[in-house]
Design a protein around this motif. Structure first.
Motif, PDB file in Angstrom:
ATOM      1  N   SER A 162       0.827  -1.194   0.000  1.00  0.00           N
ATOM      2  CA  SER A 162       0.000   0.000   0.000  1.00  0.00           C
ATOM      3  C   SER A 162       0.873   1.261   0.000  1.00  0.00           C
ATOM      4  CB  SER A 162      -0.915  -0.054   1.225  1.00  0.00           C
ATOM      5  OG  SER A 162      -1.653   1.107   1.300  1.00  0.00           O
ATOM      6  N   SER A 163       1.906   1.253   0.825  1.00  0.00           N
ATOM      7  CA  SER A 163       2.777   2.439   0.882  1.00  0.00           C
ATOM      8  C   SER A 163       3.509   2.619  -0.454  1.00  0.00           C
ATOM      9  CB  SER A 163       3.760   2.364   2.054  1.00  0.00           C
ATOM     10  OG  SER A 163       4.663   1.292   1.902  1.00  0.00           O
ATOM     11  N   ASP A 164       3.924   1.535  -1.095  1.00  0.00           N
ATOM     12  CA  ASP A 164       4.582   1.646  -2.416  1.00  0.00           C
ATOM     13  C   ASP A 164       3.617   2.294  -3.423  1.00  0.00           C
ATOM     14  OD1 ASP A 164       6.424   0.044  -1.105  1.00  0.00           O
ATOM     15  OD2 ASP A 164       6.576  -1.454  -2.691  1.00  0.00           O
ATOM     16  N   HIS A 165       2.359   1.820  -3.405  1.00  0.00           N
ATOM     17  CA  HIS A 165       1.372   2.375  -4.341  1.00  0.00           C
ATOM     18  C   HIS A 165       1.186   3.876  -4.097  1.00  0.00           C
ATOM     19  CE1 HIS A 165       0.453  -1.440  -6.014  1.00  0.00           C
ATOM     20  NE2 HIS A 165      -0.278  -1.901  -5.027  1.00  0.00           N
ATOM     21  N   LEU A 166       1.148   4.262  -2.821  1.00  0.00           N
ATOM     22  CA  LEU A 166       0.955   5.682  -2.508  1.00  0.00           C
ATOM     23  C   LEU A 166       2.149   6.521  -2.969  1.00  0.00           C
ATOM     24  CD1 LEU A 166      -0.824   5.040   0.846  1.00  0.00           C
ATOM     25  CD2 LEU A 166      -1.722   6.539  -0.951  1.00  0.00           C
ATOM     26  N   VAL A 167       3.342   5.979  -2.785  1.00  0.00           N
ATOM     27  CA  VAL A 167       4.539   6.713  -3.230  1.00  0.00           C
ATOM     28  C   VAL A 167       4.463   6.929  -4.743  1.00  0.00           C
ATOM     29  CG1 VAL A 167       7.067   6.558  -3.467  1.00  0.00           C
ATOM     30  CG2 VAL A 167       5.973   5.928  -1.295  1.00  0.00           C
ATOM     31  N   ARG A 168       4.098   5.882  -5.484  1.00  0.00           N
ATOM     32  CA  ARG A 168       3.965   6.016  -6.956  1.00  0.00           C
ATOM     33  C   ARG A 168       2.829   6.976  -7.319  1.00  0.00           C
ATOM     34  NH1 ARG A 168       4.949   0.285  -6.875  1.00  0.00           N
ATOM     35  NH2 ARG A 168       7.182   0.065  -7.192  1.00  0.00           N
ATOM     36  N   ALA A 169       1.750   6.929  -6.547  1.00  0.00           N
ATOM     37  CA  ALA A 169       0.620   7.831  -6.823  1.00  0.00           C
ATOM     38  C   ALA A 169       1.059   9.293  -6.672  1.00  0.00           C
ATOM     39  CB  ALA A 169      -0.532   7.524  -5.877  1.00  0.00           C
ATOM     40  N   TYR A 170       1.906   9.590  -5.692  1.00  0.00           N
ATOM     41  CA  TYR A 170       2.380  10.970  -5.496  1.00  0.00           C
ATOM     42  C   TYR A 170       3.311  11.395  -6.635  1.00  0.00           C
ATOM     43  CZ  TYR A 170       0.141  12.019  -1.062  1.00  0.00           C
ATOM     44  OH  TYR A 170      -0.797  12.291  -0.092  1.00  0.00           O
ATOM     45  N   TYR A 171       3.992  10.437  -7.228  1.00  0.00           N
ATOM     46  CA  TYR A 171       4.841  10.739  -8.402  1.00  0.00           C
ATOM     47  C   TYR A 171       3.949  11.098  -9.589  1.00  0.00           C
ATOM     48  CZ  TYR A 171       7.672   9.617 -12.519  1.00  0.00           C
ATOM     49  OH  TYR A 171       8.298   9.652 -13.735  1.00  0.00           O
ATOM     50  N   HIS A 172       2.961  10.229  -9.860  1.00  0.00           N
ATOM     51  CA  HIS A 172       2.118  10.452 -11.039  1.00  0.00           C
ATOM     52  C   HIS A 172       1.190  11.654 -10.854  1.00  0.00           C
ATOM     53  CE1 HIS A 172       3.465   6.976 -13.246  1.00  0.00           C
ATOM     54  NE2 HIS A 172       3.313   6.228 -12.169  1.00  0.00           N
ATOM     55  N   THR A 173       0.647  11.791  -9.660  1.00  0.00           N
ATOM     56  CA  THR A 173      -0.366  12.833  -9.447  1.00  0.00           C
ATOM     57  C   THR A 173       0.251  14.211  -9.214  1.00  0.00           C
ATOM     58  OG1 THR A 173      -1.724  11.127  -8.404  1.00  0.00           O
ATOM     59  CG2 THR A 173      -2.458  13.406  -8.125  1.00  0.00           C
ATOM     60  N   TYR A 174       1.277  14.251  -8.377  1.00  0.00           N
ATOM     61  CA  TYR A 174       1.816  15.570  -7.974  1.00  0.00           C
ATOM     62  C   TYR A 174       3.223  15.833  -8.520  1.00  0.00           C
ATOM     63  CZ  TYR A 174      -1.884  14.780  -4.516  1.00  0.00           C
ATOM     64  OH  TYR A 174      -3.080  14.491  -3.903  1.00  0.00           O
ATOM     65  N   GLY A 175       3.779  14.854  -9.227  1.00  0.00           N
ATOM     66  CA  GLY A 175       5.137  15.033  -9.748  1.00  0.00           C
ATOM     67  C   GLY A 175       6.203  14.962  -8.667  1.00  0.00           C
ATOM     68  N   LEU A 176       5.874  14.352  -7.518  1.00  0.00           N
ATOM     69  CA  LEU A 176       6.885  14.233  -6.456  1.00  0.00           C
ATOM     70  C   LEU A 176       8.041  13.351  -6.962  1.00  0.00           C
ATOM     71  CD1 LEU A 176       6.736  15.309  -3.412  1.00  0.00           C
ATOM     72  CD2 LEU A 176       6.597  12.895  -2.801  1.00  0.00           C
ATOM     73  N   PRO A 177       9.290  13.801  -6.795  1.00  0.00           N
ATOM     74  CA  PRO A 177      10.423  13.018  -7.324  1.00  0.00           C
ATOM     75  C   PRO A 177      10.731  11.809  -6.427  1.00  0.00           C
ATOM     76  CG  PRO A 177      11.162  15.125  -6.405  1.00  0.00           C
ATOM     77  CD  PRO A 177       9.701  15.076  -6.186  1.00  0.00           C
ATOM     78  N   VAL A 178      10.173  10.679  -6.778  1.00  0.00           N
ATOM     79  CA  VAL A 178      10.313   9.502  -5.918  1.00  0.00           C
ATOM     80  C   VAL A 178      11.171   8.435  -6.589  1.00  0.00           C
ATOM     81  CG1 VAL A 178       7.967   9.926  -5.053  1.00  0.00           C
ATOM     82  CG2 VAL A 178       8.326   8.148  -6.772  1.00  0.00           C
ATOM     83  N   VAL A 179      11.728   7.569  -5.749  1.00  0.00           N
ATOM     84  CA  VAL A 179      12.375   6.351  -6.225  1.00  0.00           C
ATOM     85  C   VAL A 179      12.088   5.283  -5.162  1.00  0.00           C
ATOM     86  CG1 VAL A 179      14.636   6.948  -5.256  1.00  0.00           C
ATOM     87  CG2 VAL A 179      14.546   5.441  -7.202  1.00  0.00           C
ATOM     88  N   ILE A 180      11.953   4.028  -5.613  1.00  0.00           N
ATOM     89  CA  ILE A 180      11.599   2.937  -4.678  1.00  0.00           C
ATOM     90  C   ILE A 180      12.581   1.786  -4.885  1.00  0.00           C
ATOM     91  CG2 ILE A 180       9.827   1.210  -4.048  1.00  0.00           C
ATOM     92  CD1 ILE A 180       7.678   3.074  -5.004  1.00  0.00           C
ATOM     93  N   SER A 181      12.972   1.114  -3.789  1.00  0.00           N
ATOM     94  CA  SER A 181      13.657  -0.173  -3.984  1.00  0.00           C
ATOM     95  C   SER A 181      12.978  -1.242  -3.143  1.00  0.00           C
ATOM     96  CB  SER A 181      15.150  -0.068  -3.661  1.00  0.00           C
ATOM     97  OG  SER A 181      15.364   0.373  -2.348  1.00  0.00           O
ATOM     98  N   ASN A 182      12.986  -2.458  -3.678  1.00  0.00           N
ATOM     99  CA  ASN A 182      12.377  -3.611  -3.005  1.00  0.00           C
ATOM    100  C   ASN A 182      13.471  -4.649  -2.790  1.00  0.00           C
ATOM    101  OD1 ASN A 182      10.209  -2.297  -4.862  1.00  0.00           O
ATOM    102  ND2 ASN A 182       9.067  -3.369  -3.296  1.00  0.00           N
ATOM    103  N   CYS A 183      13.754  -4.917  -1.530  1.00  0.00           N
ATOM    104  CA  CYS A 183      14.900  -5.776  -1.216  1.00  0.00           C
ATOM    105  C   CYS A 183      14.464  -7.097  -0.591  1.00  0.00           C
ATOM    106  CB  CYS A 183      15.830  -5.028  -0.252  1.00  0.00           C
ATOM    107  SG  CYS A 183      17.401  -5.870   0.021  1.00  0.00           S
ATOM    108  N   SER A 184      15.327  -8.089  -0.731  1.00  0.00           N
ATOM    109  CA  SER A 184      15.100  -9.405  -0.119  1.00  0.00           C
ATOM    110  C   SER A 184      15.537  -9.380   1.357  1.00  0.00           C
ATOM    111  CB  SER A 184      15.878 -10.458  -0.902  1.00  0.00           C
ATOM    112  OG  SER A 184      17.260 -10.187  -0.788  1.00  0.00           O
ATOM    113  N   ASN A 185      15.531 -10.561   1.988  1.00  0.00           N
ATOM    114  CA  ASN A 185      15.851 -10.664   3.430  1.00  0.00           C
ATOM    115  C   ASN A 185      17.272 -10.209   3.731  1.00  0.00           C
ATOM    116  OD1 ASN A 185      13.570 -12.580   3.014  1.00  0.00           O
ATOM    117  ND2 ASN A 185      13.886 -12.938   5.195  1.00  0.00           N
TER     118      ASN A 185
END
Ligand code: NAD
Ligand code: DAU
Length: 350
Positions: A162-185
């Motif tokens: 959910s938080s990942d989706h919100l971060v992407r939504a702020y990029y698409h909707t408001y142009g917030l400069p975001v980057v995400i990484s998804n890591c293993s254990n």
């Protein structure tokens, strides 16, 4: 002087990231915001606590007005967001805490960043640290890539998704400069002993049973925490805005093989006869909704940003075990009090 906010910096991964940034970027002010929950520990950072470019702020990311004021006061140039409730078993027992911190807390940070950056987003960056668990569970074949569809299956992974989706939504909707990484254990020094590796090391040391959920056939892809911190540094500086990067160890182990490996190293380090610690292995009731296998395809990060894990698992696990054996006081401080209650509740009727 650039101001970088790191949330969750008193936790396991966060403390390694804070140390790396404070030591490497003397010309940046590193502000570590952490609520110091059961998982936060300032002992993790005592070696850098007095550095002039380091500031610790105790505070809760779920507190909207506090977060707003903090951003107004510091005018951060960038954010690296690690603060989270991070343990799957606790999310099964108390999902709401995960919804509050991982979802609401992330939105508070996004809103505060949007507010102070809205006039000019040049050079700004909101870096959200996430997990491979958002992709769900793999069968025997295949790897998670950046385009794998989200399929979270625990309250923890659902809250992170959910938080990942919100971060992407702020990029698409408001142009917030975001980057995400998804890591293993991750594994390594300073990990709270509720997670499999430090829990097992501690139990072996104390001659207590090692609880293995189900048959121990679940598979995880383990990465040494310093390699994760180095990947975070690379992605923070060179990752493309709006992009996602997967980070993994190329190091898959079934839980049972992993525990046998740890038992073998512990027997050697503690001067016990080989096979002694393995007798502590106890199969217990499985975790509800236990994901079968995680494995990450990091080829995008490796090709585009030239990252690779620096340590072989054999070396990483030796270093980790040595750290826990040499830092008895760190462990003992955690083991008294709350931890004992948690452990009893979590393992009593398994
Ligand atoms: P951790 O539980 O060791 O540390 C979390 C930190 O966040 C603690 O210092 C805690 O005090 C702080 N915190 C919790 N709630 C807070 C709140 N409401 N406000 C402010 N601070 C709060 O976690 P970790 O294992 O270091 O994980 C860090 C991040 O990396 C998390 O976002 C997690 O989802 C992600 N991650 C972890 C792993 C892993 O294997 N541990 C792998 C991939 C991604
Ligand atoms: O994949 C990344 C994730 O890895 C992170 O997002 C999480 O924050 C982190 O906690 C970790 O989640 P896991 O659930 O995979 O980690 P944990 O150490 O809790 O468990 C690892 C495996 O060991 C898992 O298959 C469950 C099993 N296990 C765990 C515990 C605590 C046991 O068999 N016995 C145990 O007592």
């Amino acid at each position: 002087m650039k101001k970088i906010l790191i949330t969750g910096g008193a936790g396991f991964i966060g403390s390694h990231v804070v140390r790396l940034f404070v030591n490497k970027y003397g010309d940046s002010q590193i502000v570590n915001l952490d609520a110091l929950t059961y998982a936060g520990n300032l002992e993790n950072l005592k070696d850098i606590a007095e550095k002039p470019n380091y500031t610790f702020v105790k505070g809760d990311i779920t507190d909207e007005s506090f977060i707003d004021e903090l951003f107004t006061q510091y005018q951060f140039d960038s954010v690296i967001h690690l603060a989270a409730e991070s343990h799957v078993d606790r999310s099964i027992a108390d999902p709401l805490a995960f919804i509050r911190t991982n979802i609401l807390g992330t939105v508070n940070l996004l809103n505060a960043a949007k507010k102070i950056w809205q006039k000019d987003m040049t050079g700004k960056r909101f870096y959200h640290i996430s997990t491979d668990e958002v992709y769900g569970s793999l069968g025997e074949e295949g790897l998670f890539t950046e385009t794998t569809a989200y399929d979270p299956r625990s309250p923890y992974s659902a809250s992170k998704a959910s938080s990942d989706h919100l971060v992407r939504a702020y990029y698409h909707t408001y142009g917030l400069p975001v980057v995400i990484s998804n890591c293993s254990n991750n594994y390594g020094p300073n990990q709270f002993p509720e997670k499999l590796i430090p829990l097992s090391i501690n139990n072996i040391k104390k001659n207590n049973p090692i609880p293995i959920y189900g048959k121990g056939e679940n598979i995880r892809d383990w990465l040494y925490v310093i390699d994760h911190a180095n990947a975070i540094d690379l992605i923070f500086n060179k990752g493309l805005i709006g992009n996602t990067y997967n980070i993994g160890g190329i190091n898959e182990w079934t839980n049972i093989d992993l525990i046998h490996k740890i038992c073998e190293v512990m027997d050697r380090k503690l001067g016990r006869e080989q096979g002694t610690s393995a007798q502590l292995i106890t199969f217990v009731k499985d975790r509800a909704g236990h994901d079968k296998r995680y494995a990450i395809d990091s080829s995008k990060l490796m090709k585009e940003l030239e990252w690779s894990p620096s340590l072989q698992f054999e070396e990483g696990i030796e270093k980790t075990i040595d750290w826990y054996l040499q830092n008895e006081e760190w462990l003992d401080n955690i083991l008294s009090g709350e931890y004992e209650k948690y452990y009893k509740k979590q393992y009593a009727d398994r």
